[in-house]
Scaffold this motif. Structure first.
Motif, PDB file in Angstrom:
ATOM      1  N   ALA A  18       0.871  -0.622   0.153  1.00  0.00           N
ATOM      2  CA  ALA A  18      -0.110  -0.274  -0.550  1.00  0.00           C
ATOM      3  C   ALA A  18       0.768   1.164  -0.034  1.00  0.00           C
ATOM      4  O   ALA A  18       0.176   2.297  -0.419  1.00  0.00           O
ATOM      5  N   SER A  19       1.848   0.900   0.002  1.00  0.00           N
ATOM      6  CA  SER A  19       3.206   2.623   0.505  1.00  0.00           C
ATOM      7  C   SER A  19       3.252   2.404  -0.930  1.00  0.00           C
ATOM      8  O   SER A  19       4.063   3.442  -1.331  1.00  0.00           O
ATOM      9  N   GLY A  20       3.217   1.485  -1.939  1.00  0.00           N
ATOM     10  CA  GLY A  20       3.724   2.063  -3.107  1.00  0.00           C
ATOM     11  C   GLY A  20       4.855   1.883  -3.705  1.00  0.00           C
ATOM     12  O   GLY A  20       5.293   2.597  -4.655  1.00  0.00           O
ATOM     13  N   VAL A  21       5.830   2.088  -2.713  1.00  0.00           N
ATOM     14  CA  VAL A  21       7.271   2.049  -3.131  1.00  0.00           C
ATOM     15  C   VAL A  21       8.219   1.291  -4.084  1.00  0.00           C
ATOM     16  O   VAL A  21       9.192   1.708  -4.780  1.00  0.00           O
ATOM     17  N   LEU A  22       7.549   0.032  -4.186  1.00  0.00           N
ATOM     18  CA  LEU A  22       8.409  -1.044  -4.772  1.00  0.00           C
ATOM     19  C   LEU A  22       7.605  -1.139  -6.351  1.00  0.00           C
ATOM     20  O   LEU A  22       8.458  -1.299  -7.370  1.00  0.00           O
ATOM     21  N   ALA A  23       6.320  -0.592  -6.679  1.00  0.00           N
ATOM     22  CA  ALA A  23       5.840  -0.254  -8.261  1.00  0.00           C
ATOM     23  C   ALA A  23       7.481   0.734  -9.466  1.00  0.00           C
ATOM     24  O   ALA A  23       7.564   1.085  -8.605  1.00  0.00           O
TER      25      ALA A  23
END
Lengths: 246, 278
Positions: B107-112
């Motif tokens: 949900a943090s989206g840091v790996l997108a």
């Protein structure tokens, strides 16, 4: 070695760097001078691939920066150190140094190294090189500002990039430590014939440790001279406050 | 000349306060004050707010605080119930961390890999987390008791699901809020976003994540106790039984046990956090 062709950058319509062309040979040590906000950091960030230019191209050893697909490829060419804050304070020194190897390591190796450090000898010898070998297993946040800059330098050593960029590496240090650190940085760089671009505010240190100086003002290139041509008049024009800025 | 300057500087603030009083907060305060006074007329002043005998019941209840039930057999029962409650809370919070951690990272989206994917990923997983924590643990407990019967699993799952949602949300925020400079340096030494997570975000976020998890563990102990009310056992069930029998002395023994547990967790988490941040 490093070729910038009409490279420009703006942030939200504010000009950070007017189109600028520059060529740097391997082994050159270039000081980037200029008042605060003149575009020094932007220039270094563009070369380091931290930000992308709005226009123009940057080539390293004939390879266009924009075409480099992986961070690994870029990391083997350019390494960057900042004024401060760019180490992870919660990790031990050894891991911050070995972070310079992350471009070469697989994800599993990187993970395993956090448990038990891989290629520890690299970190140890790099730390010896920067003069604080006893700090290997200490928590990075326990180190002083100067020691942290040495660790950042050790990380660049294990990264083994051909170009080293340093964004005001000595800004937070007292004069004696600043000179020490600059000495160390330039020695390390010249030993392996690396190319160095560093922004700084000290004219004395520029004259002492660099071969060439470029001056930026309001995002525009003011001069590009060998350091022995760096006269007081040139410098006065670079730093002089105009009426409108006062 | 001088006097005219003095008079304008004197007058200007007065105009300004008058002006803003009727336009801004002053007017609202006035309206709320009038509404409050008006609402007092609708209170039935002749009857009593507390029902007859209620006051003496409250008195008895608080008097019992000084004479908790201390017989050996009841202390044994209290200890056993406290153990059950702690066991539920520990199992529940462990499952919640296992659930919340991967969801939080996602949900943090840091790996997108791209900005577009990040937006979709963040939105999607925040909705999932929102759904998990929108429903209160007591409602989950009630649902699971219906589905699984009065088993410990019902209590543990009822805790793990909403707490996983809460932890995931907080983990995501903490991972997003770490200082960016060290991450930038890691990227420039060739690290992928996964490695940036391992070497930058997680080490910097861990003390905060741990400290919040412990705070949630405290909440989980209270929640596990309350869950006893639906009959799953532990301190809450005993409190309900003793309250039903009007044995206030026993209620207080159980409440003291609950307070003791929460304090214990507080001391433990403070100690652990200190050893981690040093």
């Amino acid at each position: 070695m490093l070729v910038l062709d009409r490279v420009g950058k703006s942030y939200q319509g504010n000009l950070a760097l007017a189109p600028l062309s520059l060529e740097v040979e391997q082994g050159e040590r270039v000081a980037v001078l200029g008042p605060s906000g003149s575009g020094k950091t932007t220039l270094l960030h563009l070369i380091g691939g931290v930000v992308q230019p709005d226009q123009g191209t940057i080539a390293l050893e004939g390879n266009l920066l924009a075409n480099m697909s992986s961070g690994r490829e870029l990391a083997s060419l350019v390494g960057i150190m900042h004024q401060q804050l760019d180490l992870v304070p919660h990790l031990a020194v050894v891991h911050n140094i070995l972070a310079g190897r992350l471009g070469h390591w697989s994800l599993w190796r990187s993970l395993a190294s956090l448990v038990s450090a891989r290629e520890k000898h690299l970190a140890q010898s790099a730390l010896e090189r920067v003069g604080i070998p006893e700090k290997l297993n200490e928590r990075t946040s326990h180190l002083s500002g100067g020691e942290q800059q040495r660790v950042a330098m050790a990380r660049l050593l294990v990264q083994q990039s051909k170009v080293v960029l340093a964004d005001e590496p000595i800004a937070s240090l007292d004069p004696a430590r600043a000179e020490d650190l600059m000495q160390l940085l330039t020695t390390i760089v010249s030993e392996s014939n690396k190319t160095l671009l560093a922004s700084l505010h000290s004219i004395d240190l520029t004259r002492k440790f660099f071969s060439r100086a470029i001056g930026l003002r309001n995002g525009e290139l003011q001069f590009d001279l060998p350091v022995d041509k760096l006269t007081n008049e040139v410098l006065y024009r670079l730093y002089n406050l105009t009426e409108t800025q006062v | 000349m001088r006097s005219s300057i003095a008079s304008t500087t004197l007058q200007r603030p007065r105009y300004r306060t008058q002006d803003s009083f009727f336009r801004g907060r002053g007017l609202l305060t006035l309206l709320l004050g009038v509404a409050l006074i008006w609402s007092l007329t609708s209170v039935n002043w002749t009857g009593s707010i507390v029902h007859p005998g209620g006051l003496s019941a409250i008195g008895e209840f608080f008097k019992a605080a000084f004479t908790p039930e201390l017989s050996g057999s009841f202390l044994g029962l209290t200890l056993g119930s406290a153990w059950t409650t702690v066991a539920y809370a520990v199992a529940g919070i462990c499952l919640a961390v296992l659930l919340g951690f991967p969801l939080g990272v996602l949900a943090s989206g840091v790996l997108a890999k791209s900005a577009g994917r990040r937006v979709a990923q963040v939105a999607g997983f925040r909705i999932v987390l929102g759904f998990l924590r929108a429903i209160h643990e007591l409602v989950w407990a009630w649902l699971f008791v219906v589905a699984l019967g009065l088993s410990p699993m019902a209590a543990i799952l009822a805790l793990a699901i909403p707490y996983g949602g809460i932890l995931g949300r907080i983990y995501a925020d903490i991972l997003n809020d770490v200082p960016q400079e060290p991450l930038r340096a890691l990227r420039s030494s060739g690290a992928s976003e996964w490695k940036v997570l391992l070497y930058g975000r997680l080490p910097m976020a861990l003390p905060d994540m741990l400290s919040y998890s412990f705070y949630r563990f405290e909440c989980a102990i209270r929640a596990a106790a309350i869950m006893g009310f639906v009959g799953i056992g532990g301190l809450g069930m005993q409190i309900q039984l003793s309250l039903g029998d009007l044995f206030y002395n026993e209620v207080w023994t159980l409440l003291y046990a609950l307070i003791g547990l929460v304090l214990l967790v507080d001391v433990w988490s403070t100690w652990l956090r200190r050893s981690l941040t040093q």
